[in-house]
Design a protein around this motif. Sequence first.
Motif, mmCIF file in Angstrom:
data_model
loop_
_atom_site.group_PDB
_atom_site.id
_atom_site.type_symbol
_atom_site.label_atom_id
_atom_site.label_comp_id
_atom_site.label_asym_id
_atom_site.label_seq_id
_atom_site.Cartn_x
_atom_site.Cartn_y
_atom_site.Cartn_z
ATOM 1 N N LEU A 1 0.828 -1.203 0.000
ATOM 2 C CA LEU A 1 0.000 0.000 0.000
ATOM 3 C C LEU A 1 0.864 1.257 0.000
ATOM 4 O O LEU A 1 0.633 2.182 -0.778
ATOM 5 N N LEU A 2 1.879 1.278 0.862
ATOM 6 C CA LEU A 2 2.781 2.431 0.925
ATOM 7 C C LEU A 2 3.577 2.588 -0.369
ATOM 8 O O LEU A 2 3.830 3.703 -0.825
ATOM 9 N N GLU A 3 3.953 1.471 -0.947
ATOM 10 C CA GLU A 3 4.707 1.513 -2.199
ATOM 11 C C GLU A 3 3.858 2.086 -3.333
ATOM 12 O O GLU A 3 4.343 2.864 -4.147
ATOM 13 N N ASN A 4 2.602 1.736 -3.350
ATOM 14 C CA ASN A 4 1.694 2.251 -4.385
ATOM 15 C C ASN A 4 1.398 3.733 -4.195
ATOM 16 O O ASN A 4 1.042 4.418 -5.147
ATOM 17 N N SER A 5 1.549 4.235 -2.975
ATOM 18 C CA SER A 5 1.214 5.635 -2.716
ATOM 19 C C SER A 5 2.289 6.597 -3.203
ATOM 20 O O SER A 5 1.997 7.753 -3.452
ATOM 21 N N LYS A 6 3.523 6.162 -3.287
ATOM 22 C CA LYS A 6 4.660 6.997 -3.700
ATOM 23 C C LYS A 6 4.923 8.156 -2.736
ATOM 24 O O LYS A 6 5.619 9.098 -3.076
ATOM 25 N N ILE A 7 4.347 8.112 -1.542
ATOM 26 C CA ILE A 7 4.571 9.167 -0.549
ATOM 27 C C ILE A 7 5.970 9.029 0.052
ATOM 28 O O ILE A 7 6.675 10.014 0.219
ATOM 29 N N ILE A 8 6.342 7.812 0.382
ATOM 30 C CA ILE A 8 7.654 7.547 0.972
ATOM 31 C C ILE A 8 8.505 6.841 -0.081
ATOM 32 O O ILE A 8 8.112 5.795 -0.595
ATOM 33 N N GLU A 9 9.652 7.393 -0.378
ATOM 34 C CA GLU A 9 10.525 6.827 -1.411
ATOM 35 C C GLU A 9 11.465 5.758 -0.863
ATOM 36 O O GLU A 9 11.758 4.786 -1.536
ATOM 37 N N ASP A 10 11.936 5.925 0.371
ATOM 38 C CA ASP A 10 12.922 5.023 0.952
ATOM 39 C C ASP A 10 12.268 3.705 1.378
ATOM 40 O O ASP A 10 11.348 3.692 2.209
ATOM 41 N N ASP A 11 12.751 2.586 0.813
ATOM 42 C CA ASP A 11 12.184 1.272 1.124
ATOM 43 C C ASP A 11 12.352 0.911 2.604
ATOM 44 O O ASP A 11 11.488 0.248 3.178
ATOM 45 N N ASN A 12 13.445 1.322 3.221
ATOM 46 C CA ASN A 12 13.645 1.027 4.646
ATOM 47 C C ASN A 12 12.599 1.726 5.500
ATOM 48 O O ASN A 12 12.073 1.148 6.449
ATOM 49 N N GLN A 13 12.279 2.967 5.151
ATOM 50 C CA GLN A 13 11.246 3.691 5.890
ATOM 51 C C GLN A 13 9.881 3.046 5.675
ATOM 52 O O GLN A 13 9.081 2.945 6.606
ATOM 53 N N LYS A 14 9.606 2.618 4.451
ATOM 54 C CA LYS A 14 8.327 1.937 4.167
ATOM 55 C C LYS A 14 8.222 0.653 4.977
ATOM 56 O O LYS A 14 7.164 0.353 5.535
ATOM 57 N N GLU A 15 9.319 -0.085 5.049
ATOM 58 C CA GLU A 15 9.323 -1.344 5.798
ATOM 59 C C GLU A 15 9.120 -1.084 7.289
ATOM 60 O O GLU A 15 8.320 -1.771 7.944
#
Length: 97
Positions: free
Chosen positions: A41-55
Amino acid sequence: MAVIVKYVVERNGEEKMTFTSKAEADAYDKMLDMADELFTLLENSKIIEDDNQKEELSMFLAQNKDEVLFALGAKRRPTEKKAKTPKATEDKDSEAA
């Protein structure tokens, strides 16, 4: 010699956590499933670019699922049950006076 049963939660060939209870292992596995879905969901939003932060954010949200559901209004907070107080009985002596 003691026999010890261990339940291992594994993701993508990597051991994540070991438990002595199947229920605990299942709960952790379910939490990881939620984190995976939240990451998508976060990846689809493109709000957060950093994968570590998304995780990290997806794990935080999954670990605090109940609080997220309360915040979204999908679940109500449990209400504390108030102890019933007995009605005050008048003192028989004061009635006689």
